[in-house]
Design a protein around this motif. Structure first.
Motif, PDB file in Angstrom:
ATOM      1  N   MET A   1      13.517  13.578   9.806  1.00  0.00           N
ATOM      2  CA  MET A   1      13.229  12.788   8.631  1.00  0.00           C
ATOM      3  C   MET A   1      14.193  11.617   8.551  1.00  0.00           C
ATOM      4  SD  MET A   1      12.631  15.216   5.386  1.00  0.00           S
ATOM      5  CE  MET A   1      11.610  16.610   5.523  1.00  0.00           C
ATOM      6  N   ASP A   2      13.676  10.502   8.093  1.00  0.00           N
ATOM      7  CA  ASP A   2      14.559   9.351   7.930  1.00  0.00           C
ATOM      8  C   ASP A   2      15.302   9.455   6.599  1.00  0.00           C
ATOM      9  OD1 ASP A   2      12.581   6.842   6.416  1.00  0.00           O
ATOM     10  OD2 ASP A   2      12.036   8.925   6.646  1.00  0.00           O
TER      11      ASP A   2
ATOM     12  N   LYS B   1      15.453   7.513   3.957  1.00  0.00           N
ATOM     13  CA  LYS B   1      14.734   7.213   2.717  1.00  0.00           C
ATOM     14  C   LYS B   1      13.942   8.422   2.233  1.00  0.00           C
ATOM     15  CE  LYS B   1      14.230   2.232   3.166  1.00  0.00           C
ATOM     16  NZ  LYS B   1      13.298   1.109   3.224  1.00  0.00           N
ATOM     17  N   THR B   2      13.320   9.134   3.151  1.00  0.00           N
ATOM     18  CA  THR B   2      12.549  10.308   2.774  1.00  0.00           C
ATOM     19  C   THR B   2      13.450  11.381   2.190  1.00  0.00           C
ATOM     20  OG1 THR B   2      11.003   9.831   4.569  1.00  0.00           O
ATOM     21  CG2 THR B   2      10.903  12.034   3.612  1.00  0.00           C
ATOM     22  N   VAL B   3      14.577  11.626   2.847  1.00  0.00           N
ATOM     23  CA  VAL B   3      15.523  12.614   2.343  1.00  0.00           C
ATOM     24  C   VAL B   3      16.052  12.199   0.977  1.00  0.00           C
ATOM     25  CG1 VAL B   3      17.775  13.682   2.758  1.00  0.00           C
ATOM     26  CG2 VAL B   3      16.172  13.403   4.644  1.00  0.00           C
TER      27      VAL B   3
ATOM     28  N   PHE C   1      14.530  10.368  -1.320  1.00  0.00           N
ATOM     29  CA  PHE C   1      13.502  10.554  -2.338  1.00  0.00           C
ATOM     30  C   PHE C   1      13.284  12.030  -2.650  1.00  0.00           C
ATOM     31  CE2 PHE C   1      11.891   6.257  -0.996  1.00  0.00           C
ATOM     32  CZ  PHE C   1      12.280   5.643  -2.164  1.00  0.00           C
ATOM     33  N   ILE C   2      13.366  12.899  -1.653  1.00  0.00           N
ATOM     34  CA  ILE C   2      13.213  14.328  -1.889  1.00  0.00           C
ATOM     35  C   ILE C   2      14.362  14.844  -2.751  1.00  0.00           C
ATOM     36  CG2 ILE C   2      13.260  16.606  -0.775  1.00  0.00           C
ATOM     37  CD1 ILE C   2      11.693  15.328   1.545  1.00  0.00           C
TER      38      ILE C   2
END
Length: 90
Positions: A1-2, A4-6, A8-9
């Motif tokens: 995962m990049d 940004k995804t982490v 946002f999660i």
């Protein structure tokens, strides 16, 4: 995962925990701050990308101070952050 995804999660999980914990008292205020923070975060990402594509060397970071400013002041906080950045270009 990049990254940004982490980010946002993690932001979503933290927001959910805060909403559940404070739902009994002052839910409207907390929800308002949370919505402003999330919308401000997304707006910073999109505006940074837009300014980068236009060749303007201004980029606001996603740090706790910026998110707190946007969450508490709303649109005025967003304008304040970018106003300071554009003022530094002068």
């Amino acid at each position: 995962m990049d990254e940004k995804t982490v980010f946002f999660i993690m932001t979503g999980i933290c927001a959910l925990v805060l909403i559940i914990g404070m739902l009994k008292r002052r839910a409207a205020i907390l929800l308002n701050i949370l919505v402003r923070t999330i919308v401000g975060c997304v707006a910073i990402i999109f505006l940074n990308d837009f300014l980068q594509k236009q060749g303007i060397p201004v980029s606001a970071g996603l740090n706790p101070l910026n998110l707190l400013t946007i969450g508490s002041l709303g649109t005025g906080g967003f304008a304040l952050i970018y106003g300071i950045l554009f003022y530094s270009l002068l």
